[in-house]
Enzyme design. Structure first.
Site, short mmCIF file in Angstrom:
data_model
loop_
_atom_site.label_atom_id
_atom_site.label_comp_id
_atom_site.label_asym_id
_atom_site.label_seq_id
_atom_site.Cartn_x
_atom_site.Cartn_y
_atom_site.Cartn_z
CG LEU A 258 -1.76 1.23 1.52
CD1 LEU A 258 -2.98 1.22 0.60
CD2 LEU A 258 -2.20 1.26 2.99
CB CYS A 259 2.13 3.82 -1.61
SG CYS A 259 1.54 3.99 -3.30
CG HIS A 260 -0.96 9.47 -1.08
ND1 HIS A 260 -0.57 10.76 -1.37
CD2 HIS A 260 -2.25 9.55 -0.66
CE1 HIS A 260 -1.59 11.58 -1.13
NE2 HIS A 260 -2.61 10.87 -0.70
CB ILE A 287 -4.28 4.94 1.96
CG1 ILE A 287 -5.21 4.87 3.17
CG2 ILE A 287 -3.57 6.29 1.83
CD1 ILE A 287 -4.48 4.88 4.49
#
Length: 301
Positions: A258-260, A287
């Site tokens: 997961l990242c931005h 996210i």
């Protein structure tokens, strides 16, 4: 056929017909770190043996000297993209670990001499360092884990039909090659997972026990918005956790990244493939999309 998101483009092919992925998006300031990471992780890190934790990482000084150099020493190409769109995937075949050396087409005398020396027991990697004209000589001729569709046809045919550990020769438009397949394994799989599908998995208590979750955002980002169960491995600190990744995590477990916005996580997911992780999921849209489409209580930034 190369299939990448709009934030990636391809550097022109190098010897053996290998193309490299390069990150160009300017989504946010953090994304500027991707180009260096991509070159570090995708062009220079390598797993030495199948199912092994013997992994070598180059120094940052060495990486910097190699940046911008087209090289056939890293076999990171189209098949490391995560499909043509959401839900796309790659994997399901066979990968081989290959090293080689390359000599000029008109240098057959040297070729015959090197063939003779390998038959007498000399190591191909040592000969590559001394005689190869491919930039992979810097790594002892190591090309890393490759799969079909990544190499020019003549080299691919010879490599995928070669017995393990036997040195075989082939000719391509680049010259004469001596190659050796050191190991083989089932191809790893990289998929996108949509936020709503990921949310359903998070509701299952057994999911957090059976899978491993990685958040590659920086600590200040995680402080603003986060999801439960994620181990934070900031991309900026890759030099600290990268060399220990197979001791921190189990390559045989399903791994979610997961990242931005889903860009940094995709780069890390591709790198995890090179480290022997069997099944990796990139959380599409990161996210931010999870907050917008699934859980509005999560702050956006």
């Amino acid at each position: 056929m190369l299939r990448v998101s709009s934030s990636l483009h391809v550097v022109p092919p190098s010897p053996l017909g290998l193309s490299f992925l390069k990150f160009t998006s300017q989504i946010n300031p953090t994304s500027r770190k991707i180009s260096s990471f991509t070159r570090l992780a995708l062009l220079n890190s390598r797993t030495l043996l199948s199912n092994s934790r013997n992994i070598q990482f180059p120094s940052f000084k060495r990486v910097l000297t190699m940046m911008g150099r087209q090289s056939c020493s890293r076999v990171i190409t189209a098949s490391y993209s995560a499909g043509s769109g959401p839900g796309g995937s790659t994997g399901g075949g066979r990968e081989i670990l290959v090293q080689h050396l390359l000599v000029k087409e008109d240098d057959q005398k040297l070729l015959l001499e090197l063939q003779k020396r390998t038959r007498e027991g000399e190591d191909l990697s040592d000969l590559a360092v001394e005689y190869s004209i491919c930039p992979s000589k810097e790594d002892g001729g190591m090309l890393g884990w490759v799969r079909k569709g990544q190499m020019v046809p003549e080299f691919e045919e010879a490599a995928f039909s070669a017995p393990l550990n036997k040195v075989v020769g082939c000719k391509t438009k680049f010259g004469w090659h001596l190659l050796q397949v050191l190991s083989e394994r089932d191809e790893s799989v990289l998929e996108h997972i949509q936020p709503n599908e990921f949310h359903v998995k998070l509701q299952d208590p057994s999911f957090l026990e059976e899978a491993q979750l990685i958040d590659v955002r920086e600590p200040e980002e995680v402080a603003q918005a986060s999801l439960p169960g994620f181990q934070v491995l900031p991309l900026r600190q890759f030099g600290n956790w990268g060399p220990e990744i197979t001791t921190k995590l189990d390559p045989q477990k399903d791994t979610y990244v997961l990242c931005h916005h889903g860009v940094r996580s995709l780069q890390v997911a591709k790198w995890l493939q090179t480290q022997g992780f069997r099944k990796i999921f990139n959380v599409a849209g990161g996210i931010h999309e999870y907050a917008v489409k699934v859980d509005p209580s999560i702050p956006t930034y």
